[in-house]
Design a protein around this motif. Structure first.
Motif, PDB file in Angstrom:
ATOM      1  N   ASN A 296       5.067  -2.735  -8.262  1.00 22.04           N
ATOM      2  CA  ASN A 296       4.383  -3.366  -7.212  1.00 22.04           C
ATOM      3  C   ASN A 296       5.405  -3.378  -5.926  1.00 22.04           C
ATOM      4  OD1 ASN A 296       2.233  -4.019  -8.463  1.00 22.04           O
ATOM      5  ND2 ASN A 296       3.266  -5.817  -9.555  1.00 22.04           N
ATOM      6  N   GLU A 297       4.553  -3.633  -4.485  1.00 19.35           N
ATOM      7  CA  GLU A 297       5.325  -3.709  -3.301  1.00 19.35           C
ATOM      8  C   GLU A 297       5.874  -5.112  -3.118  1.00 19.35           C
ATOM      9  OE1 GLU A 297       3.521  -2.464  -0.053  1.00 19.35           O
ATOM     10  OE2 GLU A 297       2.695  -0.918  -0.535  1.00 19.35           O
ATOM     11  N   PHE A 298       7.224  -4.739  -2.701  1.00 17.22           N
ATOM     12  CA  PHE A 298       7.967  -6.153  -2.268  1.00 17.22           C
ATOM     13  C   PHE A 298       7.676  -6.366  -0.885  1.00 17.22           C
ATOM     14  CE2 PHE A 298      11.653  -7.736  -0.108  1.00 17.22           C
ATOM     15  CZ  PHE A 298      11.756  -9.248  -0.555  1.00 17.22           C
TER      16      PHE A 298
ATOM     17  N   PRO B 174       4.799   4.301   7.777  1.00 16.42           N
ATOM     18  CA  PRO B 174       3.817   3.270   7.596  1.00 16.42           C
ATOM     19  C   PRO B 174       2.580   3.865   7.215  1.00 16.42           C
ATOM     20  CG  PRO B 174       4.599   3.489   9.914  1.00 16.42           C
ATOM     21  CD  PRO B 174       5.419   4.320   8.998  1.00 16.42           C
ATOM     22  N   SER B 175       1.700   3.174   6.426  1.00 11.62           N
ATOM     23  CA  SER B 175       0.172   3.531   6.181  1.00 11.62           C
ATOM     24  C   SER B 175      -0.473   3.056   7.563  1.00 11.62           C
ATOM     25  CB  SER B 175      -0.160   2.930   4.886  1.00 11.62           C
ATOM     26  OG  SER B 175      -0.524   1.352   5.094  1.00 11.62           O
ATOM     27  N   LYS B 176      -1.837   3.383   7.247  1.00 14.90           N
ATOM     28  CA  LYS B 176      -2.689   2.830   8.508  1.00 14.90           C
ATOM     29  C   LYS B 176      -2.798   1.435   8.501  1.00 14.90           C
ATOM     30  CE  LYS B 176      -6.031   6.727   9.445  1.00 14.90           C
ATOM     31  NZ  LYS B 176      -6.900   7.615   8.841  1.00 14.90           N
ATOM     32  N   GLY B 177      -2.826   0.767   7.124  1.00 16.30           N
ATOM     33  CA  GLY B 177      -2.790  -0.810   6.966  1.00 16.30           C
ATOM     34  C   GLY B 177      -1.608  -1.070   7.603  1.00 16.30           C
ATOM     35  N   ASP B 178      -0.417  -0.510   7.227  1.00 19.34           N
ATOM     36  CA  ASP B 178       0.904  -1.142   7.800  1.00 19.34           C
ATOM     37  C   ASP B 178       0.974  -1.105   9.437  1.00 19.34           C
ATOM     38  OD1 ASP B 178       1.903  -1.023   5.318  1.00 19.34           O
ATOM     39  OD2 ASP B 178       2.841   0.827   5.600  1.00 19.34           O
ATOM     40  N   LEU B 179       0.113  -0.044   9.912  1.00 22.95           N
ATOM     41  CA  LEU B 179       0.195  -0.021  11.379  1.00 22.95           C
ATOM     42  C   LEU B 179      -0.550  -1.097  11.974  1.00 22.95           C
ATOM     43  CD1 LEU B 179       0.018   3.866  12.062  1.00 22.95           C
ATOM     44  CD2 LEU B 179       2.103   2.305  12.369  1.00 22.95           C
TER      45      LEU B 179
ATOM     46  N   VAL C 129       9.699  -6.734   6.129  1.00 29.78           N
ATOM     47  CA  VAL C 129      10.022  -5.486   5.361  1.00 29.78           C
ATOM     48  C   VAL C 129       9.077  -5.448   4.050  1.00 29.78           C
ATOM     49  CG1 VAL C 129      11.574  -6.927   3.872  1.00 29.78           C
ATOM     50  CG2 VAL C 129      12.027  -4.743   4.094  1.00 29.78           C
ATOM     51  N   HIS C 130       8.645  -4.246   3.737  1.00 22.40           N
ATOM     52  CA  HIS C 130       8.080  -3.917   2.487  1.00 22.40           C
ATOM     53  C   HIS C 130       8.450  -2.728   1.881  1.00 22.40           C
ATOM     54  CE1 HIS C 130       5.280  -1.695   5.065  1.00 22.40           C
ATOM     55  NE2 HIS C 130       4.686  -1.141   3.857  1.00 22.40           N
ATOM     56  N   SER C 131       8.171  -2.706   0.414  1.00 19.06           N
ATOM     57  CA  SER C 131       8.575  -1.528  -0.222  1.00 19.06           C
ATOM     58  C   SER C 131       7.358  -0.612  -0.449  1.00 19.06           C
ATOM     59  CB  SER C 131       9.361  -1.913  -1.630  1.00 19.06           C
ATOM     60  OG  SER C 131       8.417  -2.505  -2.223  1.00 19.06           O
ATOM     61  N   HIS C 132       7.689   0.661  -0.781  1.00 19.20           N
ATOM     62  CA  HIS C 132       6.514   1.678  -1.047  1.00 19.20           C
ATOM     63  C   HIS C 132       7.136   2.224  -2.302  1.00 19.20           C
ATOM     64  CE1 HIS C 132       4.772   2.945   3.139  1.00 19.20           C
ATOM     65  NE2 HIS C 132       4.409   1.707   2.896  1.00 19.20           N
ATOM     66  N   PRO C 133       6.038   2.014  -3.301  1.00 19.32           N
ATOM     67  CA  PRO C 133       6.394   2.650  -4.842  1.00 19.32           C
ATOM     68  C   PRO C 133       6.591   4.013  -4.956  1.00 19.32           C
ATOM     69  CG  PRO C 133       4.495   1.340  -4.700  1.00 19.32           C
ATOM     70  CD  PRO C 133       4.735   1.580  -3.543  1.00 19.32           C
TER      71      PRO C 133
HETATM   72 ZN   LIG Z   1       3.319   0.260   3.622  1.00 20.42          ZN
END
Ligand SMILES: [Zn+2]
Length: 132
Positions: free
Chosen positions: A32-34, A89-94, A79-83
């Motif tokens: 999972n993502e942190f 960054p993803s579109k959601g991250d942006l 901060v978040h992790s990507h598995p």
């Molecule tokens: Zn992300």
């Protein structure tokens, strides 16, 4: 939240112990993502604190509930992790970055210094320096 008091960062610094804690949390949360917020000294541009906030963790993405984010003057970003090995960054991250501050770290698999990248709130990669 109001981030008008930020300088626009082209680079940031992060304390080594803080980064180590982030890398360990990312490994422990995998697959999972942190996700957490980052606190620090904005004037000096130094990230030195992980701020754990209520979040929904999932395999695809983690969501911070922004209505529960503390109004903390030390909060600099997230901060978040990507598995996956993709540290961009993803579109959601942006969409999320501008609501969470100006400095955003992404820790990609396998969660070490080489798989760590930093971005501004627009998703432009910025330099980061690890300090004692
Ligand atoms: Zn992300």
């Amino acid at each position: 939240m109001d981030f008008k008091d930020f300088n626009h960062f082209k680079a940031t610094k992060i304390k080594e112990s803080t980064l180590e804690d982030i890398l360990e949390a990312s490994r422990n949360t995998y697959p999972n993502e942190f996700m957490a917020l980052l606190g620090g000294d904005k004037k000096a541009g130094v990230v030195d604190e992980i701020v754990i906030v209520p979040a929904t963790y999932g395999r695809e993405h983690a969501i911070i509930h922004t209505n529960q984010v503390p109004m903390d003057f030390r909060i600099m970003g997230s901060v978040h992790s990507h598995p996956s090995p993709n540290a961009f960054p993803s579109k959601g991250d942006l969409r999320t970055f501008p609501r969470l501050g100006e400095i955003h770290f992404i820790i990609a698999y396998p969660f070490d210094l080489n798989s760590t990248r930093a971005f501004d709130s627009a998703g432009n990669e910025i330099e980061f320096e690890v300090i004692e």
